[in-house]
Design a protein around this motif. Structure first.
Motif, mmCIF file in Angstrom:
data_model
loop_
_atom_site.group_PDB
_atom_site.id
_atom_site.type_symbol
_atom_site.label_atom_id
_atom_site.label_comp_id
_atom_site.label_asym_id
_atom_site.label_seq_id
_atom_site.Cartn_x
_atom_site.Cartn_y
_atom_site.Cartn_z
ATOM 1 N N UNK A 1 0.810 -1.234 0.061
ATOM 2 C CA UNK A 1 0.146 -0.042 -0.141
ATOM 3 C C UNK A 1 0.834 1.221 0.093
ATOM 4 N N UNK A 2 2.089 1.531 0.806
ATOM 5 C CA UNK A 2 2.703 2.709 0.974
ATOM 6 C C UNK A 2 3.707 2.584 -0.095
ATOM 7 N N UNK A 3 3.869 1.560 -1.069
ATOM 8 C CA UNK A 3 4.820 1.884 -2.034
ATOM 9 C C UNK A 3 4.542 2.616 -3.067
ATOM 10 N N UNK A 4 5.040 3.791 -3.315
ATOM 11 C CA UNK A 4 4.600 4.658 -4.383
ATOM 12 C C UNK A 4 4.299 3.944 -5.715
ATOM 13 N N UNK A 5 2.965 4.160 -6.223
ATOM 14 C CA UNK A 5 2.386 3.657 -7.688
ATOM 15 C C UNK A 5 1.412 4.507 -8.042
ATOM 16 N N UNK A 6 0.647 3.939 -8.952
ATOM 17 C CA UNK A 6 -0.460 4.694 -9.748
ATOM 18 C C UNK A 6 -1.412 5.348 -8.905
ATOM 19 N N UNK A 7 -2.006 4.622 -7.808
ATOM 20 C CA UNK A 7 -2.806 4.957 -6.789
ATOM 21 C C UNK A 7 -2.353 6.243 -5.950
ATOM 22 N N UNK A 8 -0.987 6.221 -5.531
ATOM 23 C CA UNK A 8 -0.332 7.200 -4.909
ATOM 24 C C UNK A 8 -0.377 8.668 -5.808
ATOM 25 N N UNK A 9 0.108 8.303 -6.909
ATOM 26 C CA UNK A 9 0.419 9.667 -7.778
ATOM 27 C C UNK A 9 -0.952 10.157 -7.987
ATOM 28 N N UNK A 10 -2.143 9.503 -8.016
ATOM 29 C CA UNK A 10 -3.243 10.060 -8.420
ATOM 30 C C UNK A 10 -3.838 10.639 -7.251
ATOM 31 N N UNK B 1 -2.147 11.996 -4.803
ATOM 32 C CA UNK B 1 -1.206 13.294 -4.657
ATOM 33 C C UNK B 1 -1.569 14.396 -5.616
ATOM 34 N N UNK B 2 -1.979 13.970 -6.905
ATOM 35 C CA UNK B 2 -2.236 15.004 -7.694
ATOM 36 C C UNK B 2 -3.713 15.438 -7.472
ATOM 37 N N UNK B 3 -4.527 14.824 -7.225
ATOM 38 C CA UNK B 3 -6.018 15.521 -6.828
ATOM 39 C C UNK B 3 -5.805 16.324 -5.430
ATOM 40 N N UNK B 4 -5.067 16.054 -4.516
ATOM 41 C CA UNK B 4 -5.050 16.552 -3.321
ATOM 42 C C UNK B 4 -4.042 17.925 -3.609
ATOM 43 N N UNK B 5 -3.168 18.098 -4.341
ATOM 44 C CA UNK B 5 -2.538 19.091 -4.360
ATOM 45 C C UNK B 5 -3.114 20.057 -5.503
ATOM 46 N N UNK B 6 -3.873 19.556 -6.522
ATOM 47 C CA UNK B 6 -4.304 20.406 -7.507
ATOM 48 C C UNK B 6 -6.084 20.882 -7.117
ATOM 49 N N UNK C 1 -11.833 11.879 -1.267
ATOM 50 C CA UNK C 1 -12.853 11.276 -2.319
ATOM 51 C C UNK C 1 -11.955 10.149 -3.183
ATOM 52 N N UNK C 2 -10.944 10.718 -3.528
ATOM 53 C CA UNK C 2 -9.983 9.458 -4.392
ATOM 54 C C UNK C 2 -9.708 8.455 -3.457
ATOM 55 N N UNK C 3 -9.195 8.602 -2.359
ATOM 56 C CA UNK C 3 -8.895 7.647 -1.567
ATOM 57 C C UNK C 3 -9.932 6.440 -1.263
ATOM 58 N N UNK C 4 -11.222 7.104 -1.071
ATOM 59 C CA UNK C 4 -12.349 6.120 -0.851
ATOM 60 C C UNK C 4 -12.598 5.422 -2.056
ATOM 61 N N UNK C 5 -12.439 6.023 -2.970
ATOM 62 C CA UNK C 5 -12.685 5.127 -4.461
ATOM 63 C C UNK C 5 -11.770 4.133 -4.761
ATOM 64 N N UNK D 1 -11.500 3.608 -10.725
ATOM 65 C CA UNK D 1 -11.073 2.956 -11.831
ATOM 66 C C UNK D 1 -9.578 2.661 -11.683
ATOM 67 N N UNK D 2 -8.804 3.754 -11.142
ATOM 68 C CA UNK D 2 -7.615 3.528 -11.278
ATOM 69 C C UNK D 2 -7.001 2.462 -10.728
ATOM 70 N N UNK D 3 -7.617 2.044 -9.391
ATOM 71 C CA UNK D 3 -7.236 0.724 -8.627
ATOM 72 C C UNK D 3 -7.860 -0.497 -9.319
#
Length: 203
Positions: A14-23, A25-30, A38-42, A116-118
């Motif tokens: 789970x903590x390994x940086x991957x596609x979910x982490x990047x998504x 991060x992107x949504x949180x920052x932007x 909301x992304x995390x719940x999805x 969908x990402x996961x």
């Protein structure tokens, strides 16, 4: 493999940086903290998809073809070893994190992005098939460890990625994690390599 070892393996994945982490991060920052959560719940709820096909598919393999089941188990072990080696020998990423202007969209859009990402990530599919091949029992009435582990992974994904969404609002923490990303990859890679070897040597 004992459930405690699988619990640690789940944390590493789970903590390994991957596609979910990047998504996240992107949504949180932007788009802010709510978008990240909301992304995390999805992402967390998408784990239900992996649990469903893992339980159904592996149960069928166990009941119909033992050698094919063993093939899936060894393939899962090889995949974890591959992920471990990839993490250990990963090149240092010097790309900086850029924070853009906040973009406001309905929360369901960020939820669907995370889901969908996961759900469509082939790496996540392979991970769950490899892990559930270790915890599934030939006795169909004794598969509570697999169900418990599935619930654990749902909660773990939800908590971790929600924390990422919350904590990355701090500029200081953003800078620290960016510097530590390479080392985190190496530590997680070593753990995945170890667990993959353990799975492959399991009788």
């Amino acid at each position: 493999m004992e459930l405690m070892s699988l619990a640690v393996l789940g944390i590493l994945i789970v903590i390994s940086p991957g596609a979910d982490f990047v998504l996240v991060l992107k949504n949180s920052l932007n788009s802010g903290r709510k978008a990240g959560i909301a992304t995390a719940i999805g992402i967390s709820l998408a784990i239900c998809v992996h649990i469903a096909y893992s339980l159904l598919g592996i149960s069928y393999l166990i009941s119909q073809n033992q050698w094919l089941f063993n093939l899936v188990r060894y393939a899962g072990a090889a995949y974890l070893i591959y992920l471990g080696l990839k993490g250990i020998f990963a090149k240092r990423d010097t790309q900086e994190i850029l924070v853009s202007h906040k973009q406001h969209s309905p929360s369901w859009r960020y939820f669907s992005q995370g889901f969908l990402c996961n759900a469509l990530n082939p790496k996540t599919m392979l991970f769950f098939l490899s892990i559930f091949s270790q915890v599934m029992s030939p006795d169909a009435d004794n598969n509570w460890p697999a169900i418990v582990y599935g619930g654990y992974m749902i909660v773990l994904h939800g908590i971790w990625f929600s924390l990422v969404a919350i904590l990355f609002t701090s500029p200081k923490l953003q800078a620290y994690l960016q510097r530590a990303k390479h080392r985190i990859n190496q530590v997680c890679g070593a753990g995945l390599l170890l667990f993959g070897a353990m799975l492959g040597l399991k009788n």
